[in-house]
Design a protein around this motif. Structure first.
Motif, PDB file in Angstrom:
ATOM      1  N   UNK A   1       8.105   1.607  -0.621  1.00  0.00           N
ATOM      2  CA  UNK A   1       6.303   1.708  -1.366  1.00  0.00           C
ATOM      3  C   UNK A   1       6.132   1.542  -2.702  1.00  0.00           C
ATOM      4  N   UNK A   2       6.732   1.517  -3.254  1.00  0.00           N
ATOM      5  CA  UNK A   2       7.565   1.682  -4.822  1.00  0.00           C
ATOM      6  C   UNK A   2       7.440  -0.476  -4.459  1.00  0.00           C
ATOM      7  N   UNK A   3       8.010  -0.671  -3.911  1.00  0.00           N
ATOM      8  CA  UNK A   3       8.004  -1.462  -4.168  1.00  0.00           C
ATOM      9  C   UNK A   3       6.987  -2.458  -4.395  1.00  0.00           C
TER      10      UNK A   3
ATOM     11  N   UNK B   1       1.231   3.704  -4.895  1.00  0.00           N
ATOM     12  CA  UNK B   1       0.325   2.959  -3.919  1.00  0.00           C
ATOM     13  C   UNK B   1       1.024   3.024  -1.958  1.00  0.00           C
ATOM     14  N   UNK B   2       0.900   4.138  -1.240  1.00  0.00           N
ATOM     15  CA  UNK B   2       1.470   3.738   0.430  1.00  0.00           C
ATOM     16  C   UNK B   2       1.084   2.323   0.000  1.00  0.00           C
ATOM     17  N   UNK B   3       2.028   2.123   0.809  1.00  0.00           N
ATOM     18  CA  UNK B   3       2.598   0.327   1.450  1.00  0.00           C
ATOM     19  C   UNK B   3       1.722   0.338   2.631  1.00  0.00           C
ATOM     20  N   UNK B   4       2.019   0.958   3.643  1.00  0.00           N
ATOM     21  CA  UNK B   4       0.877   0.830   5.264  1.00  0.00           C
ATOM     22  C   UNK B   4      -0.333   0.495   5.122  1.00  0.00           C
ATOM     23  N   UNK B   5      -0.775   1.470   3.947  1.00  0.00           N
ATOM     24  CA  UNK B   5      -2.340   1.395   3.867  1.00  0.00           C
ATOM     25  C   UNK B   5      -2.451   0.060   3.133  1.00  0.00           C
ATOM     26  N   UNK B   6      -1.877  -0.741   3.051  1.00  0.00           N
ATOM     27  CA  UNK B   6      -2.583  -2.168   2.053  1.00  0.00           C
ATOM     28  C   UNK B   6      -1.997  -3.292   2.040  1.00  0.00           C
ATOM     29  N   UNK B   7      -0.919  -2.964   3.010  1.00  0.00           N
ATOM     30  CA  UNK B   7      -0.050  -4.221   3.305  1.00  0.00           C
ATOM     31  C   UNK B   7      -1.102  -5.146   4.043  1.00  0.00           C
TER      32      UNK B   7
ATOM     33  N   UNK C   1     -11.423   5.207  -2.174  1.00  0.00           N
ATOM     34  CA  UNK C   1     -10.767   6.135  -1.739  1.00  0.00           C
ATOM     35  C   UNK C   1      -9.693   5.638  -1.078  1.00  0.00           C
ATOM     36  N   UNK C   2      -8.621   6.267  -2.069  1.00  0.00           N
ATOM     37  CA  UNK C   2      -7.357   6.310  -2.720  1.00  0.00           C
ATOM     38  C   UNK C   2      -7.108   7.065  -1.909  1.00  0.00           C
ATOM     39  N   UNK C   3      -5.594   7.308  -1.609  1.00  0.00           N
ATOM     40  CA  UNK C   3      -4.155   7.895  -1.115  1.00  0.00           C
ATOM     41  C   UNK C   3      -3.287   8.029  -1.680  1.00  0.00           C
ATOM     42  N   UNK C   4      -2.976   8.806  -1.852  1.00  0.00           N
ATOM     43  CA  UNK C   4      -1.961   9.356  -3.080  1.00  0.00           C
ATOM     44  C   UNK C   4      -1.124  10.222  -2.992  1.00  0.00           C
ATOM     45  N   UNK C   5       0.288  10.388  -3.839  1.00  0.00           N
ATOM     46  CA  UNK C   5       1.096  11.560  -3.815  1.00  0.00           C
ATOM     47  C   UNK C   5       0.690  12.096  -4.665  1.00  0.00           C
ATOM     48  N   UNK C   6      -0.671  12.231  -5.372  1.00  0.00           N
ATOM     49  CA  UNK C   6      -0.564  13.685  -6.151  1.00  0.00           C
ATOM     50  C   UNK C   6      -1.395  14.640  -6.012  1.00  0.00           C
ATOM     51  N   UNK C   7      -1.293  15.738  -7.557  1.00  0.00           N
ATOM     52  CA  UNK C   7      -2.063  17.251  -7.037  1.00  0.00           C
ATOM     53  C   UNK C   7      -3.994  16.894  -5.976  1.00  0.00           C
ATOM     54  N   UNK C   8      -3.943  16.086  -6.322  1.00  0.00           N
ATOM     55  CA  UNK C   8      -5.792  16.395  -5.787  1.00  0.00           C
ATOM     56  C   UNK C   8      -5.821  14.586  -4.824  1.00  0.00           C
ATOM     57  N   UNK C   9      -6.638  15.256  -4.091  1.00  0.00           N
ATOM     58  CA  UNK C   9      -7.414  13.796  -3.437  1.00  0.00           C
ATOM     59  C   UNK C   9      -8.512  13.499  -3.479  1.00  0.00           C
TER      60      UNK C   9
END
Length: 525
Positions: free
Chosen positions: A110-112, A165-171, A183-191
């Motif tokens: 995901x970082x890559x 960002x999550x690779x699987x949702x944007x590849x 309407x993103x998906x992250x790892x942060x403290x809020x959705x």
């Protein structure tokens, strides 16, 4: 940042806080909910496209983050990175067991993907130049990410606050137009619950790898007009808002609210169009630089909440600021007139100078809903008139301002406290001309370009400091930007929560304001 301004009509404003009650009050809204008034809305919520690149997005985490002293601390990385002796290989190890909001596991892939997407020329990212040093990014295993740089770029680790960002949702998608951007998906403290031009609503991520926030619901209402934002605060519809100091003072002591005046690297300058028939003359630029009354601006327009600006580097940044640039904040009209007379600009019968039939006149733009920039522009016009310069003011929305960049002057804003490269390269390097809001005056000086390149490659802070001081000295002569003021950022927030940790702020208010650590706030008993 500079272009994120939403002008809202009264009708739209009436619907901004739908779902929060028609006139929410301190007793109507639970303490685990908060409604904040922001001056501007982001174009996108995708970090790859430039959202919250300096961290504090609340939706995403970077590999590292800034603490309350602006020191780097680990975030998605379990520790600060290891750096090779030559400074060209930087290795991060990810925390175990971090998951995205959709429950999928974070991995080095995901970082890559995030950084490769940013560097892809097909991606319309405003950040690509900031990562020019990156030659390659790769994953040696599921938890290890290695950046290989073209040259030793000392501020690089500070750049890795960028959200992942999550690779699987944007590849395989067009990142520029992806639904993810709203309407993103992250790892942060809020959705993200919802996002529109009027507001952004977030809900707590109960599975956050740090600690689930005590404030469970956050609404950011985007209200471009300062006076309207203040009125909404006074009515009780907002629990907190960013306001110009003068407007905050006019509200007096609001019961139940606490005021914060935070120092910042946030400047207001006049970005000068270098090819303009009048402002293209460096003598006119230097004269205007002498003529502006910064002290009056600070006293009358900002109620003392700030400091004078003589360039783009804050005097508070002692490592980088050239103290030789300091001078009285009061105008030097005599010096201004000498500059103009020596360059052949003579006073005509109407008091406006001319040279070879060309009147000393120019247009100064500012965003119409920004009360401080309007006041600053008005003050500049008055100061300029005293030395025979005619300034025509134009309060416009951003869609009208953008096509006129490089043609007319503008009250320009920016500033980051993290490293001088972050701001100066974008604002001054000739390669940045035409890149969105970078270098809006179209300044080009090969000597400054060379100094900027040397400074971002040097691994020695003393050498970097010397290079940045040389840049400041050269631009003090060229005057591509006329410094006006550095702001303190003023906030009013209901005194219902503890945990605030003020720190020196960048230009971007967003979540880099007093609420940068909102996930750590807890309700008062």
């Amino acid at each position: 940042m500079r272009r994120w301004w939403v002008g809202l009509t009264a009708g739209v404003l009436a619907g901004v806080l739908v779902g929060c009650g028609s006139t929410p009050t301190d007793t109507q809204r639970p303490k685990d909910q908060i409604v904040l008034g922001m001056s501007s809305a982001p174009d996108t919520l995708n970090p790859v496209l430039g959202y919250a690149a300096e961290g504090a997005s609340k939706i995403f985490d970077g590999l590292v983050a800034y603490d309350d002293k602006l020191q780097l601390v680990p975030a998605l990385a379990e520790s600060l990175p290891t750096i090779s002796d030559d400074g060209r290989s930087i290795t991060y190890t990810l925390r175990p067991d971090v998951v995205f909001h959709d429950g999928s596991a974070l991995s080095a892939d995901d970082v890559v993907f995030t950084y490769r997407a940013l560097l892809d020329p097909k991606t319309d990212s405003t950040l690509r130049a900031s990562f020019d040093a990156v030659a390659e990014v790769s994953a040696s295993d599921a938890r290890t990410v290695v950046f290989r740089l073209k040259y030793p770029y000392v501020p690089f680790v500070k750049r890795t606050t960028l959200g992942i960002v999550p690779a699987k949702l944007l590849t395989g998608t067009d990142i520029n137009t992806a639904a993810f951007n709203r309407k993103p998906v992250g790892t942060g403290p809020y959705k993200v619950e919802s996002f529109s031009e009027e507001k952004l609503t977030l809900v707590a991520n109960e599975a956050y790898w740090g600690k689930a926030p005590a404030i469970k619901r956050v609404t950011m209402a985007f209200i471009g007009d300062d006076s309207v934002r203040a009125a909404r605060l006074r009515s009780g519809e907002l629990d907190g808002a960013v306001l110009p100091a003068k407007i905050a003072d006019s509200l007096g002591d609001l019961p139940g609210y606490r005021r914060w005046d935070n120092s910042s690297a946030d400047y207001r300058v006049i970005s000068v169009p270098m090819q303009h028939p009048v402002l293209g003359d460096p003598a006119v630029r230097r004269a205007l630089d002498h003529a502006v009354d910064r002290q009056a601006m600070l006293t009358a327009l900002m109620n003392g909440q700030g400091k004078p600006a003589f360039g783009l580097v804050s005097p508070d940044a002692e490592t980088w600021f050239d103290p030789e640039l300091n001078r009285p904040a009061t105008p030097d009209t005599a010096a201004a007139e000498r500059e103009l007379e020596a360059a052949g600009w003579v006073v005509d019968n109407d008091g406006i100078r001319t040279r070879n039939g060309e009147p000393a006149s120019f247009t100064l733009m500012y965003p119409a809903g920004d009360s401080l920039r309007k006041d600053l522009a008005t003050a500049v016009a008055s100061d300029a008139r005293k030395i025979g310069l005619d300034v025509q003011l134009a309060g416009l929305d951003w869609s009208a301002i953008t096509p006129r960049l490089g043609k007319d002057a503008i009250i320009y804003a920016g500033g980051a406290p993290y490293d001088p490269d972050f701001d100066l390269y974008d604002a001054l390097h000739s390669s940045r001309v035409g890149k969105g809001w970078a270098n809006p005056g179209r300044y080009a000086n090969p000597a400054v370009d060379d100094l900027l390149e040397q400074a971002r490659r040097s691994g020695d802070d003393r050498e970097r400091s010397n290079l940045y001081r040389q840049i400041q000295q050269q631009t003090a002569t060229d005057v591509p930007n006329i410094g006006l003021v550095f702001l303190n950022h003023t906030y009013l927030v209901r005194d219902r929560w503890t945990g605030q940790a003020p720190r020196t702020e960048p230009h971007d208010h967003g979540f880099n304001g007093i609420w940068w650590n909102l996930e750590d706030w807890t309700p008062r008993p």
